[in-house]
Design an enzyme around this catalytic site. Sequence first.
Site, PDB file in Angstrom:
ATOM      1  N   ASP A 207       0.871  -1.163   0.000  1.00 23.26           N
ATOM      2  CA  ASP A 207       0.000   0.000   0.000  1.00 23.26           C
ATOM      3  C   ASP A 207       0.919   1.227   0.000  1.00 23.26           C
ATOM      4  O   ASP A 207       2.138   1.113   0.159  1.00 23.26           O
ATOM      5  CB  ASP A 207      -0.887  -0.036   1.247  1.00 23.26           C
TER       6      ASP A 207
ATOM      7  N   ASP B  54      -0.259   5.097   1.171  1.00 24.27           N
ATOM      8  CA  ASP B  54      -0.568   5.944   2.335  1.00 24.27           C
ATOM      9  C   ASP B  54      -0.461   5.159   3.632  1.00 24.27           C
ATOM     10  O   ASP B  54      -1.112   4.120   3.796  1.00 24.27           O
ATOM     11  CB  ASP B  54      -2.001   6.476   2.221  1.00 24.27           C
TER      12      ASP B  54
END
Length: 243
Positions: free
Chosen positions: A16, A18
């Site tokens: 991922d 963020d």
Amino acid sequence: MSSLTGLAPLEAVLFDVDGTLCDSDPLHYDALREMLLKIGFNGGVPITEEFFIENFSGKNNVDTALVAFPGDLEKGLKLLEDKEVTFRRLAEEKLKPVKGLDKLTSWVENHGLKRAAVTNSSRVNAELMISKLGLSDFFDVLIIGDECERGKPYPDPYLKALEVLKASKDHAFVFEDSFSGITAGVAAEMPVIGIATRNPEDLLMKAKPAFLIKDYEDPKLWAALEELDKPGADKLEFLDKNI
């Protein structure tokens, strides 16, 4: 499950963006709080970090927009556009990597693994963050949730990443920091290492990660990676599947 030996020989690592590559949630929180105050959301009372984590963190744009403007998606999406402009300004000034990220990316490169960034962020935001972190040449592919049929918490973005990388879910794992992200990785049938940068550990555990780490210097992570490096790890995988 705290062992990754069942994945040997490892082919790919999926990240991922963020909260996983960088501690960006405080910047998203500041930007969103500013925008919500302008529209008088919550009676003009600033949202708390807890409210942000529960209602906004890790969600796709449509779900986030409908929290801000229930029943008016168009207004909600316009608010998010303005919020993202503020976020990018803050990111240019303040974005920092999660502790130990350089050590981990070096390990991934040294092992010749395929790698993808998989995010619900917009492409412009994701590319900015990856660039600011010096990782533009690190990733083989960037998968955006809104460009898939369904974003996280559905598995579609991670399944698309595996397809593009030509990697098997049986020989790959995921790093994620949010409930929806962990849910997506687990639904794609890969082990997910959860990173408790901001989200509460009890919330993350409900999504069933393989295990949680504090950051990329966590000894628990390196113990698992060292097991993968041990001679015969792929033979252990064969035995595990045939017992």
